[in-house]
Design an enzyme around this catalytic site. Sequence first.
Site, short mmCIF file in Angstrom:
data_model
loop_
_atom_site.label_atom_id
_atom_site.label_comp_id
_atom_site.label_asym_id
_atom_site.label_seq_id
_atom_site.Cartn_x
_atom_site.Cartn_y
_atom_site.Cartn_z
N GLU A 77 23.17 28.95 -31.24
CA GLU A 77 22.26 30.09 -31.07
C GLU A 77 22.92 31.37 -31.60
O GLU A 77 24.14 31.49 -31.62
CB GLU A 77 21.93 30.27 -29.58
CG GLU A 77 20.54 29.81 -29.20
CD GLU A 77 19.41 30.68 -29.77
OE1 GLU A 77 19.57 31.31 -30.85
OE2 GLU A 77 18.35 30.73 -29.13
N ASP A 129 19.82 36.04 -24.39
CA ASP A 129 19.36 37.27 -23.75
C ASP A 129 18.87 36.90 -22.34
O ASP A 129 19.66 36.81 -21.42
CB ASP A 129 18.25 37.86 -24.65
CG ASP A 129 17.76 39.21 -24.20
OD1 ASP A 129 18.59 40.08 -23.93
OD2 ASP A 129 16.54 39.41 -24.12
P1 IMP Z 1 16.06 34.67 -24.75
O1 IMP Z 1 15.10 33.49 -24.70
O2 IMP Z 1 15.52 35.85 -24.02
O3 IMP Z 1 17.46 34.31 -24.31
O4 IMP Z 1 16.08 35.19 -26.22
C1 IMP Z 1 16.71 34.55 -27.20
C2 IMP Z 1 16.19 34.95 -28.56
O5 IMP Z 1 15.68 36.28 -28.60
C3 IMP Z 1 17.35 34.94 -29.52
O6 IMP Z 1 17.52 33.68 -30.09
C4 IMP Z 1 16.94 36.01 -30.52
O7 IMP Z 1 16.16 35.42 -31.54
C5 IMP Z 1 16.12 36.97 -29.75
N1 IMP Z 1 16.93 38.16 -29.34
C6 IMP Z 1 17.49 38.42 -28.14
N2 IMP Z 1 18.15 39.59 -28.12
C7 IMP Z 1 18.04 40.10 -29.37
C8 IMP Z 1 18.56 41.30 -30.00
O8 IMP Z 1 19.26 42.15 -29.42
N3 IMP Z 1 18.24 41.45 -31.32
C9 IMP Z 1 17.48 40.56 -32.02
N4 IMP Z 1 16.99 39.43 -31.46
C10 IMP Z 1 17.27 39.20 -30.15
MG MG Z 2 16.99 33.12 -31.95
#
Ligand code: IMP
Ligand code: MG
Length: 182
Positions: free
Chosen positions: A103, A107
């Site tokens: 990954e 986030d």
């Molecule tokens: P999660 O499901 O919230 O953990 O998000 C994961 C996905 O969100 C990552 O694989 C990224 O594609 C996108 N993402 C999370 N934070 C950022 C950031 O700061 N910049 C750009 N994309 C992000």
């Molecule tokens: Mg991603």
Amino acid sequence: MEEVTYQGLTFEPYIRREEIAKQVHRLAQEIKQDYEGKNPLFLCILNGAFIFASDLFRACDLHDAEISFIRFKSYDGMSSTGEVKQIMGLAEDITDRNILIVEDIIDSGITAAQLRKELAKHNPMSVKMVSLLFKPDALTVGEPPEYVGFEIPSKFILGYGLDLDGLARNLPDIFALKERKQ
Ligand code: IMP
Ligand code: MG
């Protein structure tokens, strides 16, 4: 290094390419040690992880490693939608395989948790995750990744594969959204 502007927002240099390369090589050494002789299948999460995955995959220098790709989308603009769409599925049979999810950034952890649940249905031998970046304060579900390049605060970043609505993935360095002065 200069600031960059996308969609009227200003981003300042945050992690330089030399620093990224150093962490990629540190992670590669750990992964090589753990996966030598185990015929691992690297599973790159598109789109964001493609640049990190291509650098990491080569740096690991594993004789029996394979790579495949799966596509998820959860982000819209600068925030998670809380809903994860699988856009492109898994082509390989992962039964009894050692899977390493690659990954770009963890986030909320929603994408990672959903993917781990999906993969578990196919009875892999093991599933671990490597993420170049990890925002521990933002994690709401699941476990932290087993391998982490950088732990960062909850700020929006782009470059080195990470995007703002599809843009800025081609920047060789990582930039962070500049906080407005009060
Ligand atoms: P999660 O499901 O919230 O953990 O998000 C994961 C996905 O969100 C990552 O694989 C990224 O594609 C996108 N993402 C999370 N934070 C950022 C950031 O700061 N910049 C750009 N994309 C992000
Ligand atoms: Mg991603």
